[in-house]
Write a protein that holds these residues in place. Sequence first.
Motif, PDB file in Angstrom:
ATOM      1  N   TYR A  12       0.817  -1.217   0.000  1.00 52.69           N
ATOM      2  CA  TYR A  12       0.000   0.000   0.000  1.00 52.69           C
ATOM      3  C   TYR A  12       0.852   1.269   0.000  1.00 52.69           C
ATOM      4  O   TYR A  12       1.841   1.375   0.731  1.00 52.69           O
ATOM      5  CB  TYR A  12      -0.929   0.038   1.222  1.00 52.69           C
ATOM      6  CG  TYR A  12      -1.730   1.322   1.300  1.00 52.69           C
ATOM      7  CD1 TYR A  12      -2.841   1.499   0.493  1.00 52.69           C
ATOM      8  CD2 TYR A  12      -1.341   2.355   2.152  1.00 52.69           C
ATOM      9  CE1 TYR A  12      -3.569   2.689   0.532  1.00 52.69           C
ATOM     10  CE2 TYR A  12      -2.057   3.540   2.190  1.00 52.69           C
ATOM     11  CZ  TYR A  12      -3.170   3.696   1.377  1.00 52.69           C
ATOM     12  OH  TYR A  12      -3.872   4.876   1.399  1.00 52.69           O
ATOM     13  N   TYR A  13       0.446   2.232  -0.837  1.00 53.77           N
ATOM     14  CA  TYR A  13       0.967   3.603  -0.812  1.00 53.77           C
ATOM     15  C   TYR A  13      -0.222   4.544  -0.950  1.00 53.77           C
ATOM     16  O   TYR A  13      -1.228   4.197  -1.586  1.00 53.77           O
ATOM     17  CB  TYR A  13       1.932   3.855  -1.979  1.00 53.77           C
ATOM     18  CG  TYR A  13       3.188   3.021  -1.945  1.00 53.77           C
ATOM     19  CD1 TYR A  13       4.278   3.396  -1.175  1.00 53.77           C
ATOM     20  CD2 TYR A  13       3.263   1.843  -2.691  1.00 53.77           C
ATOM     21  CE1 TYR A  13       5.426   2.620  -1.151  1.00 53.77           C
ATOM     22  CE2 TYR A  13       4.413   1.065  -2.671  1.00 53.77           C
ATOM     23  CZ  TYR A  13       5.486   1.460  -1.895  1.00 53.77           C
ATOM     24  OH  TYR A  13       6.620   0.690  -1.867  1.00 53.77           O
ATOM     25  N   THR A  17       0.745  10.373  -3.137  1.00 51.10           N
ATOM     26  CA  THR A  17       2.135  10.002  -3.424  1.00 51.10           C
ATOM     27  C   THR A  17       2.234   9.343  -4.793  1.00 51.10           C
ATOM     28  O   THR A  17       3.111   9.672  -5.608  1.00 51.10           O
ATOM     29  CB  THR A  17       2.669   9.040  -2.342  1.00 51.10           C
ATOM     30  OG1 THR A  17       2.722   9.729  -1.103  1.00 51.10           O
ATOM     31  CG2 THR A  17       4.063   8.532  -2.697  1.00 51.10           C
ATOM     32  N   LEU A  18       1.344   8.412  -5.079  1.00 44.89           N
ATOM     33  CA  LEU A  18       1.404   7.675  -6.341  1.00 44.89           C
ATOM     34  C   LEU A  18       1.061   8.567  -7.532  1.00 44.89           C
ATOM     35  O   LEU A  18       1.625   8.397  -8.621  1.00 44.89           O
ATOM     36  CB  LEU A  18       0.471   6.470  -6.289  1.00 44.89           C
ATOM     37  CG  LEU A  18       0.853   5.412  -5.240  1.00 44.89           C
ATOM     38  CD1 LEU A  18      -0.104   4.231  -5.297  1.00 44.89           C
ATOM     39  CD2 LEU A  18       2.286   4.930  -5.430  1.00 44.89           C
ATOM     40  N   GLY A  37      -0.348   3.134  -9.369  1.00 40.96           N
ATOM     41  CA  GLY A  37      -1.449   3.290  -8.426  1.00 40.96           C
ATOM     42  C   GLY A  37      -1.819   2.015  -7.711  1.00 40.96           C
ATOM     43  O   GLY A  37      -1.205   0.966  -7.895  1.00 40.96           O
ATOM     44  N   MET A  38      -2.841   2.130  -6.863  1.00 37.36           N
ATOM     45  CA  MET A  38      -3.440   0.977  -6.211  1.00 37.36           C
ATOM     46  C   MET A  38      -4.570   0.456  -7.102  1.00 37.36           C
ATOM     47  O   MET A  38      -5.134   1.206  -7.897  1.00 37.36           O
ATOM     48  CB  MET A  38      -3.988   1.373  -4.838  1.00 37.36           C
ATOM     49  CG  MET A  38      -2.943   1.941  -3.886  1.00 37.36           C
ATOM     50  SD  MET A  38      -1.578   0.802  -3.541  1.00 37.36           S
ATOM     51  CE  MET A  38      -2.446  -0.547  -2.729  1.00 37.36           C
ATOM     52  N   LEU A  60      -6.937  -6.986 -10.225  1.00 39.51           N
ATOM     53  CA  LEU A  60      -6.370  -6.378  -9.017  1.00 39.51           C
ATOM     54  C   LEU A  60      -7.429  -6.076  -7.965  1.00 39.51           C
ATOM     55  O   LEU A  60      -8.600  -5.856  -8.281  1.00 39.51           O
ATOM     56  CB  LEU A  60      -5.651  -5.077  -9.379  1.00 39.51           C
ATOM     57  CG  LEU A  60      -4.389  -5.189 -10.239  1.00 39.51           C
ATOM     58  CD1 LEU A  60      -3.964  -3.813 -10.710  1.00 39.51           C
ATOM     59  CD2 LEU A  60      -3.269  -5.864  -9.472  1.00 39.51           C
ATOM     60  N   THR A  61      -6.995  -6.027  -6.712  1.00 36.58           N
ATOM     61  CA  THR A  61      -7.844  -5.562  -5.620  1.00 36.58           C
ATOM     62  C   THR A  61      -7.305  -4.218  -5.132  1.00 36.58           C
ATOM     63  O   THR A  61      -6.195  -3.805  -5.494  1.00 36.58           O
ATOM     64  CB  THR A  61      -7.852  -6.548  -4.442  1.00 36.58           C
ATOM     65  OG1 THR A  61      -6.592  -6.460  -3.754  1.00 36.58           O
ATOM     66  CG2 THR A  61      -8.083  -7.968  -4.920  1.00 36.58           C
ATOM     67  N   ALA A  62      -8.071  -3.561  -4.278  1.00 37.61           N
ATOM     68  CA  ALA A  62      -7.661  -2.248  -3.757  1.00 37.61           C
ATOM     69  C   ALA A  62      -6.409  -2.328  -2.897  1.00 37.61           C
ATOM     70  O   ALA A  62      -5.803  -1.297  -2.577  1.00 37.61           O
ATOM     71  CB  ALA A  62      -8.804  -1.623  -2.966  1.00 37.61           C
ATOM     72  N   ASN A  63      -5.986  -3.535  -2.534  1.00 41.53           N
ATOM     73  CA  ASN A  63      -4.771  -3.715  -1.717  1.00 41.53           C
ATOM     74  C   ASN A  63      -3.531  -3.974  -2.558  1.00 41.53           C
ATOM     75  O   ASN A  63      -2.446  -4.176  -2.014  1.00 41.53           O
ATOM     76  CB  ASN A  63      -4.966  -4.877  -0.743  1.00 41.53           C
ATOM     77  CG  ASN A  63      -6.061  -4.598   0.256  1.00 41.53           C
ATOM     78  OD1 ASN A  63      -6.162  -3.498   0.774  1.00 41.53           O
ATOM     79  ND2 ASN A  63      -6.892  -5.595   0.523  1.00 41.53           N
ATOM     80  N   ASP A  64      -3.702  -4.000  -3.892  1.00 42.69           N
ATOM     81  CA  ASP A  64      -2.584  -4.331  -4.781  1.00 42.69           C
ATOM     82  C   ASP A  64      -2.034  -3.080  -5.453  1.00 42.69           C
ATOM     83  O   ASP A  64      -2.782  -2.234  -5.949  1.00 42.69           O
ATOM     84  CB  ASP A  64      -3.040  -5.322  -5.861  1.00 42.69           C
ATOM     85  CG  ASP A  64      -3.580  -6.606  -5.272  1.00 42.69           C
ATOM     86  OD1 ASP A  64      -3.081  -7.004  -4.206  1.00 42.69           O
ATOM     87  OD2 ASP A  64      -4.485  -7.203  -5.876  1.00 42.69           O
ATOM     88  N   PHE A  65      -0.703  -3.010  -5.491  1.00 46.56           N
ATOM     89  CA  PHE A  65       0.009  -1.904  -6.124  1.00 46.56           C
ATOM     90  C   PHE A  65       0.406  -2.323  -7.543  1.00 46.56           C
ATOM     91  O   PHE A  65       0.814  -3.462  -7.767  1.00 46.56           O
ATOM     92  CB  PHE A  65       1.246  -1.575  -5.287  1.00 46.56           C
ATOM     93  CG  PHE A  65       2.249  -0.667  -5.947  1.00 46.56           C
ATOM     94  CD1 PHE A  65       2.013   0.693  -6.046  1.00 46.56           C
ATOM     95  CD2 PHE A  65       3.440  -1.171  -6.468  1.00 46.56           C
ATOM     96  CE1 PHE A  65       2.950   1.532  -6.636  1.00 46.56           C
ATOM     97  CE2 PHE A  65       4.374  -0.343  -7.055  1.00 46.56           C
ATOM     98  CZ  PHE A  65       4.130   1.008  -7.137  1.00 46.56           C
ATOM     99  N   PHE A  66       0.293  -1.383  -8.496  1.00 47.28           N
ATOM    100  CA  PHE A  66       0.676  -1.759  -9.870  1.00 47.28           C
ATOM    101  C   PHE A  66       1.329  -0.585 -10.611  1.00 47.28           C
ATOM    102  O   PHE A  66       1.116   0.585 -10.285  1.00 47.28           O
ATOM    103  CB  PHE A  66      -0.535  -2.269 -10.660  1.00 47.28           C
ATOM    104  CG  PHE A  66      -1.495  -1.184 -11.094  1.00 47.28           C
ATOM    105  CD1 PHE A  66      -1.437  -0.655 -12.376  1.00 47.28           C
ATOM    106  CD2 PHE A  66      -2.465  -0.706 -10.227  1.00 47.28           C
ATOM    107  CE1 PHE A  66      -2.327   0.333 -12.784  1.00 47.28           C
ATOM    108  CE2 PHE A  66      -3.360   0.282 -10.615  1.00 47.28           C
ATOM    109  CZ  PHE A  66      -3.296   0.808 -11.907  1.00 47.28           C
TER     110      PHE A  66
END
Length: 517
Positions: A12-13, A17-18, A37-38, A60-66
Amino acid sequence: MKVDVVIRKNTYYDSVTLMLVTKEVKKINGVIEVLVGMGTELNKELAKGLKLATKETEALTANDFFISVLAEKDSIIEEVVKKVDILLTQKKSESSSEYRPSTIESALKYVPDLNLAVISVPGKYAANEAEKALMNDLHVMLFSDNVSIEEERSLKELAREKGLLMMGPDCGTAIINNVPLAFANVVSKGNIGIVGASGTGTQEVCVIIDKLGMGVSQVIGTGGRDLKSEIGGIMMIQGMKALIEDPKTKVIVLISKPPTPEVTGKVLKLVHTSNKPVVVNFIGGDPKIIKESGAYPCFTLEDAAYKAVALAKGEDVKDFEGFSISEEVNKIVEEEVSKLDPEQKYLRGLYTGGTLADEAMNMLSKQIDGIYSNIPLDPRYKLKDINNSIKHTCLDLGDDEFTVGRPHPMIDPSTRVDRIVKEAEDDVAVILMDFVLGYGSHEDPVGEMLNSIKEAKKKMASKGKYLSVIASICGTDKDPQDLGNSKKRLEEIGVIVMPSNAQAVRLVYKILEKVNS
């Protein structure tokens, strides 16, 4: 060309920031489009729109960064990932000097006598975290948005029962015991207390109070929906009560767009019983009912600051509707008008502060019929396409329509950087702008705009025309961005900098009046 994706599960970020990292990575040579992003639904939709979506991003889920990149060559993804990691490491090290607890409970164990929590988490978690804080007897400043109005009311009712402040959701500005929170300026300590449902409106009043040699005791934000009928002004009333009881506060200022009649009645009923003078600026509201409550109604945010300062000094209260540099104004108008082509007759307001944009339209609408906007005063003048201005147009570039997938323009001015050059293609006479300094804002909002202002002026000059640019700066000499230097750099490229938003708007009207006469 192809899309490459790198995914890191359960990493998570924060979104701002992202967004800023995405902006920097996009500058890499060979990158056509990029999104860091997330895996939220919003970001997945944004990836589709940017043609960066793949089967992997869809899952992706909301907990995954990509990281998703469209580039001219396959090998660019390695360079992009390396740059992203460097930027994320830098931002982490910049913010790691203090202990950052992961939960409210751990924060209270670390510092048991805490009494205020500032909460900025994704909207789906925000109400729950705010409730935890309130149940632990903490005042709350909830920066997060996307909280339902039902949740907001429930939180504010709980806060009222416990005698606490529940500032927000979507509360962007507060100064508590001389400590600036979120978007706030560095202003002197004094005896003027403010309760504001508007972030930039509150900032404008604060900085003018400071410039007039006075200061603030407490600045309490309410969030923009507090004075809607569904909430009932709960936090504005709580904030007023706190300031009435505060021995350091001598004068109270209330700032908001006009509440519903029912809520106006509730707020002004308390005003009527206050043992301290109250200055009220319900932007565009009816001054008569404010005066009947015993408060001092205001024409502008600047007028509110002048009246509060006069009351704090024990001086006569007068309306301020003119110029503090009145001897220079006529000369400025004559010089600007003399450079304009007869075909140039329109205004374009490009604002980062929504309340400042609203104030500008309220002031100008008394003289100009029909100002188009994404936040129009009259629904007939709602822009159908926010990317294309029509005749007189005034934009709030911080509104949701402009900030999908990108930071607020007070944090990242790039939306306005691009827009001002585009506006120079039309029969525009005047560009009207604000610059908001202080904590939370971009480290150099003026510096980010200088080249695009010069380019817009150059574009007009290539057509044998002149572009008048009028600005105001919401800031103090104590702000980290340096008010004096910011003003100097704008004036060096031909921008006319006025002492306030209200005075900038009045100057624009004088120029347009002469142009169109």
